[in-house]
Design a protein around this motif. Structure first.
Motif, short mmCIF file in Angstrom:
data_model
loop_
_atom_site.label_atom_id
_atom_site.label_comp_id
_atom_site.label_asym_id
_atom_site.label_seq_id
_atom_site.Cartn_x
_atom_site.Cartn_y
_atom_site.Cartn_z
N LEU A 135 0.86 -1.03 -0.15
CA LEU A 135 0.14 -0.04 -0.09
C LEU A 135 1.05 1.22 -0.14
CD1 LEU A 135 -2.73 -1.03 2.59
CD2 LEU A 135 -2.98 -0.84 0.23
N LEU A 136 2.02 1.15 0.85
CA LEU A 136 2.86 2.35 0.68
C LEU A 136 3.45 2.63 -0.60
CD1 LEU A 136 4.57 4.53 2.23
CD2 LEU A 136 6.34 2.75 2.95
N ALA A 137 3.86 1.64 -1.30
CA ALA A 137 4.47 1.79 -2.73
C ALA A 137 3.32 2.28 -3.57
CB ALA A 137 5.06 0.41 -3.14
N GLY A 138 2.17 1.92 -3.54
CA GLY A 138 1.08 2.45 -4.34
C GLY A 138 0.84 3.90 -4.10
N LYS A 139 0.70 3.92 -2.74
CA LYS A 139 0.52 5.51 -2.36
C LYS A 139 1.70 6.43 -2.67
CE LYS A 139 -2.49 8.54 -0.36
NZ LYS A 139 -3.61 8.86 -1.19
N LYS A 140 2.71 6.02 -2.46
CA LYS A 140 4.09 6.75 -2.85
C LYS A 140 3.99 7.22 -4.24
CE LYS A 140 9.07 6.86 -2.79
NZ LYS A 140 9.95 5.83 -3.16
N ASN A 141 3.53 6.39 -5.18
CA ASN A 141 3.57 6.47 -6.62
C ASN A 141 2.03 6.89 -6.94
OD1 ASN A 141 6.23 5.33 -7.58
ND2 ASN A 141 5.75 3.86 -5.87
N GLY A 142 1.41 7.34 -6.11
CA GLY A 142 0.00 8.23 -6.60
C GLY A 142 -0.83 7.25 -7.18
N LEU A 143 -1.13 6.07 -7.13
CA LEU A 143 -2.15 5.08 -7.28
C LEU A 143 -3.24 5.53 -6.63
CD1 LEU A 143 0.43 3.86 -8.76
CD2 LEU A 143 -0.69 1.64 -8.46
N SER A 144 -4.53 5.20 -7.21
CA SER A 144 -5.75 5.06 -6.60
C SER A 144 -5.73 3.77 -6.25
CB SER A 144 -6.81 5.51 -7.74
OG SER A 144 -8.13 5.11 -7.21
N ILE A 145 -6.14 3.55 -4.86
CA ILE A 145 -6.01 2.16 -4.32
C ILE A 145 -7.40 1.68 -3.93
CG2 ILE A 145 -5.19 0.88 -2.33
CD1 ILE A 145 -2.64 2.80 -2.51
N GLN A 146 -7.66 0.46 -4.06
CA GLN A 146 -8.97 -0.01 -3.90
C GLN A 146 -8.63 -1.29 -3.23
OE1 GLN A 146 -12.07 1.39 -3.45
NE2 GLN A 146 -12.73 -0.46 -2.43
N GLY A 147 -9.29 -1.91 -2.30
CA GLY A 147 -9.15 -3.19 -1.74
C GLY A 147 -10.39 -4.00 -1.70
N TYR A 148 -10.44 -5.29 -1.83
CA TYR A 148 -11.25 -6.42 -2.11
C TYR A 148 -11.37 -7.47 -1.42
CZ TYR A 148 -12.40 -3.44 -6.31
OH TYR A 148 -12.56 -2.27 -7.19
N THR A 149 -12.55 -7.88 -0.80
CA THR A 149 -12.46 -9.01 0.08
C THR A 149 -12.36 -10.28 -0.88
OG1 THR A 149 -14.85 -9.34 0.21
CG2 THR A 149 -13.68 -8.13 1.94
N PRO A 150 -12.11 -11.46 -0.55
CA PRO A 150 -12.21 -12.38 -1.39
C PRO A 150 -13.68 -12.83 -1.73
CG PRO A 150 -10.82 -13.04 0.42
CD PRO A 150 -11.44 -11.84 0.59
N LEU A 151 -14.59 -12.50 -1.11
CA LEU A 151 -16.10 -12.85 -1.42
C LEU A 151 -16.16 -11.87 -2.63
CD1 LEU A 151 -18.72 -13.79 -1.03
CD2 LEU A 151 -19.32 -12.15 0.55
N GLN A 152 -15.96 -10.60 -2.52
CA GLN A 152 -16.15 -9.30 -3.32
C GLN A 152 -15.59 -9.94 -4.85
OE1 GLN A 152 -14.65 -6.11 -1.26
NE2 GLN A 152 -16.52 -5.07 -1.62
N VAL A 153 -14.24 -10.60 -4.64
CA VAL A 153 -13.56 -11.12 -5.94
C VAL A 153 -14.20 -12.22 -6.46
CG1 VAL A 153 -11.41 -12.13 -6.90
CG2 VAL A 153 -11.10 -10.12 -5.25
N LYS A 154 -14.77 -13.13 -5.89
CA LYS A 154 -15.55 -14.45 -6.25
C LYS A 154 -16.87 -14.08 -6.95
CE LYS A 154 -13.95 -17.63 -2.83
NZ LYS A 154 -14.50 -18.63 -1.64
N ILE A 155 -17.52 -12.95 -6.25
CA ILE A 155 -18.86 -12.48 -7.06
C ILE A 155 -18.29 -11.76 -8.24
CG2 ILE A 155 -20.67 -10.86 -6.74
CD1 ILE A 155 -20.46 -11.67 -3.55
N GLY A 156 -17.41 -10.91 -8.10
CA GLY A 156 -16.97 -10.03 -9.32
C GLY A 156 -16.36 -10.74 -10.57
N ILE A 157 -15.87 -12.13 -10.26
CA ILE A 157 -15.39 -12.77 -11.39
C ILE A 157 -16.48 -13.91 -11.80
CG2 ILE A 157 -13.75 -14.64 -12.12
CD1 ILE A 157 -12.78 -11.61 -11.97
#
Length: 190
Positions: free
Chosen positions: A89-111
């Motif tokens: 997360l630090l590497a992402g934030k340091k490099n200006g990325l928009s960061i979003q977390g997903y639970t395993p359940l959200q990934v299963k439903i999303g896919i």
């Protein structure tokens, strides 16, 4: 837009880079960052941080999608994965990325559209969505691809679209938990 998908870990960090243009998903790269268990944790964390930064610099993603931590039977495992997730997360934030977390359940439903899908079903859908000849290997990289695809889908899907749900008035709500049907009705009223 480019999305960096991350399946966090300490021994293995799965990553993927996808490009999402005109509602089409193209896989750019995927793989894993490996650390040796004999190394001190701080050295492993530094390797993970540097590996993520190298990937960000190479592919210039705008978004990072990362798996959220969930229950582990072993407290030591959850702590070390949490530390790895923190440097990612630090590497992402340091490099200006928009960061979003997903639970395993959200990934299963999303896919797959099914919250109780097993790992093989998720991998088969990743293969199908990307029109690949084989299921991507190793599993950690395949999981990172699934996370990135979930994020790409969430950017245009009302279920995960924070912008749309943020504009909903909650002034007249009488309870703190809503069923899916009640939430859908609330969305339609806005």
């Amino acid at each position: 837009m480019r999305i960096l998908g991350i399946d966090p870990g300490t021994a293995i960090v799965g990553f993927s880079i996808i490009e999402y243009i005109d509602k089409k998903i193209n896989l750019i790269d995927y793989g894993c960052i490996y650390t040796a268990k004999e190394l001190p944790m701080e050295e492993r964390l530094l390797q993970i941080f540097n590996g993520i930064e190298d990937i960000i610099k190479k592919y210039s993603p705008e978004h990072m999608a990362i798996e959220e931590l969930f229950y582990f039977k072993n407290n030591k495992t959850v702590i070390s994965v949490g530390e790895a997730r923190g440097v990612i997360l630090l590497a992402g934030k340091k490099n200006g990325l928009s960061i979003q977390g997903y639970t395993p359940l959200q990934v299963k439903i999303g896919i797959t559209g099914y919250g109780k899908a097993d790992k093989k079903q998720v991998q088969l859908m990743v293969k199908t969505i990307l029109k690949m000849q084989e299921i991507p290997k190793p599993d950690d990289a395949a999981d990172a691809i699934a996370i990135a695809i979930t994020h790409a889908n969430s950017l245009t899907n009302l279920q995960y679209n924070l912008g749309s749900s943020a504009s909903i008035s909650t002034e007249n709500l009488t309870k703190t938990k809503l069923s899916a049907a009640e939430f859908r009705e609330l969305l339609l009223k806005k």
